[in-house]
Scaffold this active site. Structure first.
Site, PDB file in Angstrom:
ATOM      1  N   TRP A  14       4.188  -1.495   4.363  1.00 57.80           N
ATOM      2  CA  TRP A  14       3.131  -1.961   5.274  1.00 57.80           C
ATOM      3  C   TRP A  14       1.810  -1.476   4.678  1.00 57.80           C
ATOM      4  O   TRP A  14       1.656  -0.255   4.462  1.00 57.80           O
ATOM      5  CB  TRP A  14       3.289  -1.345   6.675  1.00 57.80           C
ATOM      6  CG  TRP A  14       4.469  -1.848   7.454  1.00 57.80           C
ATOM      7  CD1 TRP A  14       5.405  -2.761   7.064  1.00 57.80           C
ATOM      8  CD2 TRP A  14       4.835  -1.452   8.788  1.00 57.80           C
ATOM      9  NE1 TRP A  14       6.328  -2.956   8.069  1.00 57.80           N
ATOM     10  CE2 TRP A  14       6.004  -2.171   9.139  1.00 57.80           C
ATOM     11  CE3 TRP A  14       4.290  -0.560   9.722  1.00 57.80           C
ATOM     12  CZ2 TRP A  14       6.637  -2.023  10.374  1.00 57.80           C
ATOM     13  CZ3 TRP A  14       4.928  -0.417  10.950  1.00 57.80           C
ATOM     14  CH2 TRP A  14       6.082  -1.147  11.280  1.00 57.80           C
ATOM     15  N   HIS A  31      -1.049   9.159  -5.790  1.00 59.81           N
ATOM     16  CA  HIS A  31      -1.459   7.853  -5.243  1.00 59.81           C
ATOM     17  C   HIS A  31      -2.775   8.006  -4.464  1.00 59.81           C
ATOM     18  O   HIS A  31      -3.688   7.193  -4.594  1.00 59.81           O
ATOM     19  CB  HIS A  31      -0.331   7.334  -4.350  1.00 59.81           C
ATOM     20  CG  HIS A  31      -0.530   5.963  -3.778  1.00 59.81           C
ATOM     21  ND1 HIS A  31      -1.051   4.899  -4.486  1.00 59.81           N
ATOM     22  CD2 HIS A  31      -0.257   5.469  -2.525  1.00 59.81           C
ATOM     23  CE1 HIS A  31      -1.094   3.824  -3.715  1.00 59.81           C
ATOM     24  NE2 HIS A  31      -0.625   4.140  -2.521  1.00 59.81           N
ATOM     25  N   VAL A  86      -2.656  -2.057   4.580  1.00 61.46           N
ATOM     26  CA  VAL A  86      -3.872  -2.736   5.024  1.00 61.46           C
ATOM     27  C   VAL A  86      -4.613  -3.294   3.814  1.00 61.46           C
ATOM     28  O   VAL A  86      -4.811  -2.596   2.824  1.00 61.46           O
ATOM     29  CB  VAL A  86      -4.813  -1.749   5.755  1.00 61.46           C
ATOM     30  CG1 VAL A  86      -6.085  -2.469   6.214  1.00 61.46           C
ATOM     31  CG2 VAL A  86      -4.114  -1.108   6.940  1.00 61.46           C
ATOM     32  N   GLU A 116       6.504   2.773   5.436  1.00 59.75           N
ATOM     33  CA  GLU A 116       5.546   3.243   6.435  1.00 59.75           C
ATOM     34  C   GLU A 116       6.121   3.168   7.848  1.00 59.75           C
ATOM     35  O   GLU A 116       5.715   3.943   8.726  1.00 59.75           O
ATOM     36  CB  GLU A 116       4.253   2.418   6.355  1.00 59.75           C
ATOM     37  CG  GLU A 116       3.301   2.818   5.233  1.00 59.75           C
ATOM     38  CD  GLU A 116       3.671   2.264   3.858  1.00 59.75           C
ATOM     39  OE1 GLU A 116       4.613   1.449   3.781  1.00 59.75           O
ATOM     40  OE2 GLU A 116       3.022   2.643   2.866  1.00 59.75           O
ATOM     41  N   ALA A 130      -0.369   2.178   7.671  1.00 62.51           N
ATOM     42  CA  ALA A 130      -0.496   1.141   6.645  1.00 62.51           C
ATOM     43  C   ALA A 130      -1.784   1.311   5.839  1.00 62.51           C
ATOM     44  O   ALA A 130      -1.936   0.715   4.779  1.00 62.51           O
ATOM     45  CB  ALA A 130      -0.451  -0.239   7.290  1.00 62.51           C
ATOM     46  N   MET A 176      -2.648   4.336   4.821  1.00 59.58           N
ATOM     47  CA  MET A 176      -2.469   5.699   4.303  1.00 59.58           C
ATOM     48  C   MET A 176      -1.722   5.668   2.980  1.00 59.58           C
ATOM     49  O   MET A 176      -0.677   5.015   2.872  1.00 59.58           O
ATOM     50  CB  MET A 176      -1.660   6.498   5.326  1.00 59.58           C
ATOM     51  CG  MET A 176      -1.442   7.941   4.948  1.00 59.58           C
ATOM     52  SD  MET A 176      -0.725   8.804   6.361  1.00 59.58           S
ATOM     53  CE  MET A 176      -0.833  10.494   5.779  1.00 59.58           C
ATOM     54  N   GLU A 190     -18.468  -4.366   1.387  1.00 61.28           N
ATOM     55  CA  GLU A 190     -17.314  -3.516   1.114  1.00 61.28           C
ATOM     56  C   GLU A 190     -17.498  -2.072   1.571  1.00 61.28           C
ATOM     57  O   GLU A 190     -18.593  -1.650   1.936  1.00 61.28           O
ATOM     58  CB  GLU A 190     -17.002  -3.558  -0.377  1.00 61.28           C
ATOM     59  CG  GLU A 190     -16.652  -4.978  -0.798  1.00 61.28           C
ATOM     60  CD  GLU A 190     -15.811  -5.032  -2.051  1.00 61.28           C
ATOM     61  OE1 GLU A 190     -15.054  -4.085  -2.291  1.00 61.28           O
ATOM     62  OE2 GLU A 190     -15.935  -6.026  -2.784  1.00 61.28           O
TER      63      GLU A 190
HETATM   64  C1  LIG Z   1      -9.939  -1.177   7.348  1.00 61.04           C
HETATM   65  C2  LIG Z   1      -9.278  -1.005   6.007  1.00 61.04           C
HETATM   66  C3  LIG Z   1      -9.435  -1.984   5.043  1.00 61.04           C
HETATM   67  C4  LIG Z   1      -8.830  -1.859   3.800  1.00 61.04           C
HETATM   68  N1  LIG Z   1      -8.965  -2.875   2.886  1.00 61.04           N
HETATM   69  C5  LIG Z   1      -8.300  -2.800   1.708  1.00 61.04           C
HETATM   70  C6  LIG Z   1      -8.326  -3.887   0.786  1.00 61.04           C
HETATM   71  O1  LIG Z   1      -8.927  -4.923   1.049  1.00 61.04           O
HETATM   72  N2  LIG Z   1      -7.665  -3.749  -0.386  1.00 61.04           N
HETATM   73  C7  LIG Z   1      -6.952  -2.612  -0.685  1.00 61.04           C
HETATM   74  O2  LIG Z   1      -6.345  -2.516  -1.762  1.00 61.04           O
HETATM   75  N3  LIG Z   1      -6.905  -1.564   0.177  1.00 61.04           N
HETATM   76  C8  LIG Z   1      -7.562  -1.641   1.357  1.00 61.04           C
HETATM   77  N4  LIG Z   1      -7.504  -0.588   2.238  1.00 61.04           N
HETATM   78  C9  LIG Z   1      -6.847   0.663   1.809  1.00 61.04           C
HETATM   79  C10 LIG Z   1      -5.351   0.592   1.814  1.00 61.04           C
HETATM   80  O3  LIG Z   1      -4.892   0.164   3.067  1.00 61.04           O
HETATM   81  C11 LIG Z   1      -4.771   1.974   1.525  1.00 61.04           C
HETATM   82  O4  LIG Z   1      -5.137   2.375   0.218  1.00 61.04           O
HETATM   83  C12 LIG Z   1      -3.263   2.058   1.689  1.00 61.04           C
HETATM   84  O5  LIG Z   1      -2.831   3.296   1.183  1.00 61.04           O
HETATM   85  C13 LIG Z   1      -2.551   0.958   0.978  1.00 61.04           C
HETATM   86  O6  LIG Z   1      -1.169   1.040   1.258  1.00 61.04           O
HETATM   87  P1  LIG Z   1      -0.154   1.527   0.154  1.00 61.04           P
HETATM   88  O7  LIG Z   1      -0.476   2.972  -0.095  1.00 61.04           O
HETATM   89  O8  LIG Z   1       1.165   1.327   0.797  1.00 61.04           O
HETATM   90  O9  LIG Z   1      -0.387   0.679  -1.057  1.00 61.04           O
HETATM   91  C14 LIG Z   1      -8.069  -0.709   3.495  1.00 61.04           C
HETATM   92  C15 LIG Z   1      -7.896   0.274   4.478  1.00 61.04           C
HETATM   93  C16 LIG Z   1      -8.471   0.129   5.724  1.00 61.04           C
HETATM   94  C17 LIG Z   1      -8.225   1.166   6.774  1.00 61.04           C
HETATM   95 MN   LIG Z   2       2.886   2.474   0.882  1.00 61.44          MN
END
Ligand SMILES: Cc1cc2nc3c(=O)[nH]c(=O)nc-3n(C[C@H](O)[C@H](O)[C@H](O)COP(=O)(O)O)c2cc1C
Ligand SMILES: [Mn+2]
Length: 507
Positions: free
Chosen positions: A181, A401, A183, A244, A234, A236, A293
């Site tokens: 999961w 990470h 974001v 997640e 999601a 994190m 952004e």
């Molecule tokens: C509001 C919000 C918007 C986000 N937008 C993005 C995005 O557009 N692209 C991206 O790579 N991470 C984005 N993130 C950060 C990722 O959600 C974050 O790095 C998360 O750890 C990704 O999940 P993963 O660790 O399972 O890959 C965003 C986080 C939040 C809270």
């Molecule tokens: Mn993850």
């Protein structure tokens, strides 16, 4: 003869899901607390929603619940600034605290320690249920029309309208062993597809890579108006391979209820406001962005990104679409993402056995720096010079990470409250030696979105990373001259007790 009477079980109503596990309950809680206001006058998703939401962040006003939007099907609503800050200093983090199951007066440290504790708890797997509120409305095939939602244009400079600014992707590895999961933003491409970034280092990118290698399209779902604890998880950087959904159960103290998607095998949170189901084609890119952004800027160019095809949409009655209008802090990229990175980073450092008291991505620094406080009392445990300790902290983080996401690490002693940016500024100004106090990492991989990277660094995905040593040098002879630092405890207490007697208003 009548059968002996058996006591009829009194049907006890199921307890209302806590706000952390139900977005609708979360919205109701904010309204009840005065931390959201219902905006009843007509509001245009074309820029007006974005302008109001931006002003809300920048003035720490209550979250706007737009109930009369001028586009989208009647009944659709938008909640702006779902994790914006509150101007009441005692409830500053209230919206964020509600995401993780805490009361509205919880502070930064309490929130982060709860996130860390859940990383050490047994995962609580989701509970599969037959149906749920997200199935109140089901549209499939030719019925799918994403324009039925009030898809906002959030900044005048954006290259498109964004449906997904506060939702998460659900994907699963082909062998079924890992559900991710995460974001990430998604822009409306047409009535049945979206387009958005899928960075190869992020978990959605790792999972997509596995499908690409098999030459198969990737089943996909996106959840908007998800249980707030799920959204936080999601956002994190939990380690690769960790699902997640189990973390959410540990964080919320109860399993998150999931239902099967209509058109694929993915499981989605049952009480979500809106669920999009579909797939990502093997090799298909389309223009996405630009968009304001997290670092606070909007750049002029967009990029080619993967396309998400939507073949089913399910939603609650009168769905509430949450919206983050990214840009200058503090918005959810700082309050949610920054806090989640802080917790994940703190856990990485503690697990490495480093004498670290706390870690915090100052919201004001737009998730471009993290401040790490060293436990002064444990400094002697490691026979390391100050700069060596600072570098070890930075390098330990950069290898994780979470550390990939944050380019700058600032190391201070724990007399500094790292959640108070004014104390961090004081430490930077008075403890960091400009000539010897900075270590640069030109070869270290990092997120390429950092605004000051050169084109070559952004392309290589390396460099622009640093460790800034603000540890008090060994043998430093200064003492902090302040109310706390300069007076005997007994006198301080007397001054506090007598404060109004001096003629001051009560603090
Ligand atoms: C509001 C919000 C918007 C986000 N937008 C993005 C995005 O557009 N692209 C991206 O790579 N991470 C984005 N993130 C950060 C990722 O959600 C974050 O790095 C998360 O750890 C990704 O999940 P993963 O660790 O399972 O890959 C965003 C986080 C939040 C809270
Ligand atoms: Mn993850």
């Amino acid at each position: 003869m009548s059968a002996p009477s058996t006591p009829t079980p009194t049907p006890t109503p199921a307890p209302a899901p806590a706000p952390a596990l139900d977005f609708r309950a979360f919205v109701d809680r904010l309204l009840a607390d005065g931390d959201a206001v219902a905006v009843r006058r007509p509001v245009d998703p074309h820029l007006e929603v974005g302008a109001v939401t931006r002003r809300v962040y920048e003035t720490a006003a209550p979250a706007p619940l737009f109930t009369a939007l001028t586009a989208g099907a009647p009944g659709c609503r938008i909640l702006g600034a779902p994790a914006g800050l509150n101007r009441d200093p005692d409830a500053r983090y209230g919206r964020l605290a509600a995401h993780v199951g805490l009361g509205r007066t919880a502070g930064a440290r309490e929130i982060v320690e709860r996130l860390v504790a859940a990383m050490h708890a047994e995962p609580v797997p989701p509970r599969l249920v037959a149906t749920g509120p997200c199935k109140q409305n089901v549209l499939t095939g030719g019925q799918v029309d994403l324009e039925r939602f009030p898809v906002p244009l959030l900044h005048a400079e954006d290259g498109g309208r964004y449906l997904g600014t506060y939702g998460f992707h659900i994907v699963r590895t082909p062998d079924g062993s890992w559900t991710s999961w995460s974001v990430a933003r998604t822009m409306l491409r047409d009535a049945t597809s979206l387009v958005g970034p899928v960075m190869p280092q992020q978990h959605v990118g790792l999972v997509r890579e596995q499908w690409l290698r098999r030459g198969e399209r990737m089943p996909w779902a996106m959840v908007l108006g998800a249980p707030p604890a799920a959204l936080a998880a999601a956002g994190m950087p939990l380690p690769a391979g960790v699902s997640e959904d189990g973390y959410v159960g540990a964080l919320a103290g109860a399993p998150v209820e999931v239902v099967r998607a209509e058109t694929n095998d993915l499981l989605v949170p049952a009480n979500s406001e809106i669920v999009l189901e579909g797939w990502v084609e093997v090799e298909e890119l389309a223009a996405e962005g630009p968009m304001g952004e997290y670092h606070g800027y909007a750049f002029p160019e967009g990029k080619a990104q993967p396309v998400f095809h939507v073949e089913a949409v399910t939603f609650r009655d009168d769905p509430v679409l949450p919206v983050c209008a990214a840009g200058l802090p503090p918005e959810e990229n700082h309050t949610v993402w920054g806090t989640m990175i802080s917790a994940a980073a703190l856990d990485v450092l503690r697990r490495a056995g480093l004498p670290v008291d706390f870690a915090w991505c100052s919201y004001e620094a737009a998730t471009c720096w993290i401040v790490v406080a060293v436990e002064r009392a444990r400094r002697a445990e490691l026979a390391l010079a100050d700069d060596e300790l600072a570098e070890l902290i930075g390098e330990t983080l950069f290898a994780s990470h979470a550390g990939w996401l944050v380019p700058k690490v600032i190391v201070v002693d724990d007399d500094i409250d790292v959640t108070d940016v004014s104390q961090v500024v004081w430490a930077l100004a008075t403890r960091h030696h400009p000539q010897t106090g900075t270590r640069l990492y030109p070869e270290t991989p990092g997120i390429p979105m950092v605004p000051y990277l050169t084109a070559a660094e952004a392309k290589a995905g390396r460099g622009g990373k640093s460790v800034t040593n603000c540890l008090l040098p060994q043998g430093f002879r200064g003492r902090t001259a302040s109310f706390t630092g300069s007076f005997p405890a007994e006198l301080r207490q007397r001054v506090l007790d007598d404060w109004t007697a001096y003629g001051f208003p009560a603090a």
